[in-house]
Design an enzyme around this catalytic site. Structure first.
Site, PDB file in Angstrom:
ATOM      1  N   SER A 179       0.722  -1.090  -0.081  1.00 46.33           N
ATOM      2  CA  SER A 179      -0.034   0.100  -0.113  1.00 46.33           C
ATOM      3  C   SER A 179       0.847   1.386   0.069  1.00 46.33           C
ATOM      4  O   SER A 179       0.282   2.410  -0.551  1.00 46.33           O
ATOM      5  CB  SER A 179      -0.935  -0.055   1.302  1.00 46.33           C
ATOM      6  N   HIS A 207      -5.311  -3.271  -3.114  1.00 46.19           N
ATOM      7  CA  HIS A 207      -4.759  -2.430  -4.109  1.00 46.19           C
ATOM      8  C   HIS A 207      -4.892  -2.906  -5.384  1.00 46.19           C
ATOM      9  O   HIS A 207      -4.501  -2.651  -6.490  1.00 46.19           O
ATOM     10  CB  HIS A 207      -3.715  -1.945  -3.669  1.00 46.19           C
ATOM     11  N   LYS A 239     -11.732   0.901  -2.265  1.00 47.37           N
ATOM     12  CA  LYS A 239     -10.673   1.348  -2.972  1.00 47.37           C
ATOM     13  C   LYS A 239     -10.999   1.526  -4.625  1.00 47.37           C
ATOM     14  O   LYS A 239     -12.026   2.148  -5.182  1.00 47.37           O
ATOM     15  CB  LYS A 239      -9.261   0.782  -2.657  1.00 47.37           C
TER      16      LYS A 239
HETATM   17  C1  LIG Z   1      -6.762  -0.225   3.228  1.00 41.55           C
HETATM   18  C2  LIG Z   1      -6.372  -1.452   3.451  1.00 41.55           C
HETATM   19  C3  LIG Z   1      -6.754  -2.283   4.450  1.00 41.55           C
HETATM   20  C4  LIG Z   1      -7.865  -1.951   5.145  1.00 41.55           C
HETATM   21  O1  LIG Z   1      -9.153  -1.673   4.401  1.00 41.55           O
HETATM   22  P1  LIG Z   1     -10.317  -0.749   5.164  1.00 41.55           P
HETATM   23  O2  LIG Z   1     -11.663  -1.440   4.413  1.00 41.55           O
HETATM   24  O3  LIG Z   1      -9.996   0.475   4.781  1.00 41.55           O
HETATM   25  O4  LIG Z   1     -10.435  -1.036   6.380  1.00 41.55           O
HETATM   26  C5  LIG Z   1      -6.184  -3.386   4.561  1.00 41.55           C
HETATM   27  N1  LIG Z   1      -5.130  -3.936   3.894  1.00 41.55           N
HETATM   28  C6  LIG Z   1      -4.668  -3.135   3.024  1.00 41.55           C
HETATM   29  C7  LIG Z   1      -3.391  -3.591   2.145  1.00 41.55           C
HETATM   30  C8  LIG Z   1      -5.144  -1.853   2.667  1.00 41.55           C
HETATM   31  O5  LIG Z   1      -4.506  -1.074   1.836  1.00 41.55           O
END
Ligand SMILES: *Cc1c(COP(=O)(O)O)cnc(C)c1O
Length: 387
Positions: A179, A207, A239
């Site tokens: 991330s 992602h 995302k």
């Molecule tokens: C954003 C993210 C999460 C958390 O997800 P949310 O739905 O925002 O709680 C978990 N793992 C990764 C790699 C992320 O980038």
């Protein structure tokens, strides 16, 4: 107890001194390439809305319609009476889209990761995690009761050495796309190692889902890996899919075990049925609007070429996450602030989110950006770099 107030205040003061203090922005617009903040418009290069779906009119229409049909609140946890038809349809569609037997919705990716690791692991097991894994995976592993081992980033040799040193059930956990760095895990090699060592592999594709692979099925599908290779697949919906929540996909046994045992699943209110319905529309758009992935890929190439010509400190990433490595936290913050003054929104990512000395500008590209906007970004970066 003045003690608590005093201690919290000291932590805040220290964070301020070290240039690590964080502040929230308050947007007065939807997510998009241009967002409104404090009465001004900014070019937005920091959201995770990689496909530009968060405010897509068809998502909004689905959300509205489902809110009219099912209400806004789910009213209860899934196991009581909060599981409605849109949730069920979305789980079935996610399983199909990822080629898994079943999928289970969670209210966030953080809850999905910590809940899944707590359910899978017990004392006597070992869990191996890439050092750069998301905080929710690291927390889930640390609190699981299993032996917890980190391995060097994307280093399959280091992982193999650490795995062969322990007995008992072993789980390997990685981000599909990291991330804060944007680089991809070597999934085919990891899957081969896990097969050879009789270990399970869990991939967090927060992602990659929506962005990589045919129809945006994710990095695991793009690597040609199925449920036997990656028994635990997790991805988020907040995302590229533009909505919110997350899911875990895998075998019937895995999903039933999560329903029965995952405390983060059982003791929490289901996401809004309207959000589930909007996410179903996101899945349809992943299939119907493949131009979004193609345009995003073209913007990534354009950005990297331009940044190379300008000799900007690019990192080794082919994804929509294109960080520029700055190093010092104060410098990263200064750059982010001067970009803001010039109308660009780009976050400075500092410790503890990234290791000390590796502060960076985390630039994210979206299918909603135009080529001209990416060119403007490059011009401004050239102007604000430290001399
Ligand atoms: C954003 C993210 C999460 C958390 O997800 P949310 O739905 O925002 O709680 C978990 N793992 C990764 C790699 C992320 O980038």
């Amino acid at each position: 107890m003045a003690e608590f107030e005093h201690r919290l205040g000291a932590v805040l003061a220290q964070r301020r001194e070290q240039q690590l203090y964080r502040r929230r922005l308050t947007l007065d617009s939807p997510q998009g390439p241009i967002v409104r903040l404090d009465g001004a418009d900014y070019l937005n290069f920091c959201s995770n809305d990689y496909l530009g779906l968060a405010a897509h009119p068809r998502l909004v229409a689905s959300f509205r319609q489902a809110a009219a049909d099912y209400g806004v609140g789910s009213g209860a946890s899934h196991l009581v009476c909060g599981h409605s038809r849109p949730h069920q349809q979305l789980e079935e569609a996610l399983a199909e889209h990822t080629g898994r037997s079943r999928a289970l919705l969670f209210s966030s990716g953080f809850a999905a990761n910590t809940g899944t690791l707590a359910t899978l692991l017990q004392r006597g097991d070992s869990v191996f995690q890439d050092r750069l894994n998301h905080a929710s995976l690291l927390d889930g592993g640390l609190h699981s009761g299993a032996r917890f081992r980190r391995f060097a980033h994307n280093d399959v040799v280091d992982l193999a050495r650490k795995m062969s040193a322990v007995e008992g059930p072993r789980l390997v956990v990685v981000d599909g796309v990291f991330s804060m760095d944007g680089d991809a895990a070597p999934l085919a090699e990891l899957a081969a190692l896990c097969r050879q060592q009789d270990a399970w592999l869990m991939v967090d594709d927060a992602h990659g889902f929506g962005v990589s692979g045919d129809n945006g099925a994710g990095t695991v599908a793009a690597a040609g890996l199925g449920q036997d290779d990656v028994p635990v697949l997790m991805a988020t919906l907040g995302k590229a899919l533009g909505t919110g929540g997350a899911f875990v996909a895998g075998s019937d046994t895995l999903i039933e075990a999560l329903i029965q045992q995952a405390r983060n699943y059982i003791y929490t209110t289901a996401i809004s049925p309207a959000l589930a319905a909007a996410t179903l529309t996101s899945l349809t758009l992943l299939r119907e609007e493949s131009w979004r992935r193609e345009h995003l890929a073209a913007l990534i190439r354009r950005f990297r070429q331009g940044a190379e010509q300008l000799q900007l400190p690019l990192m080794d990433s082919q994804s929509a996450i294109q960080p520029l490595l700055v190093g010092d936290a104060g410098t990263a913050l200064d750059m982010s602030q001067s970009l803001r003054q010039r109308g660009l929104l780009i976050g400075a990512i500092r410790p503890p989110t990234v290791p000390a000395g590796t502060s960076r500008l985390r630039i994210t590209l979206s299918a909603a950006h135009s080529e001209e906007q990416v060119d403007r970004l490059l011009e401004e970066l050239a102007l604000c770099r430290p001399q």
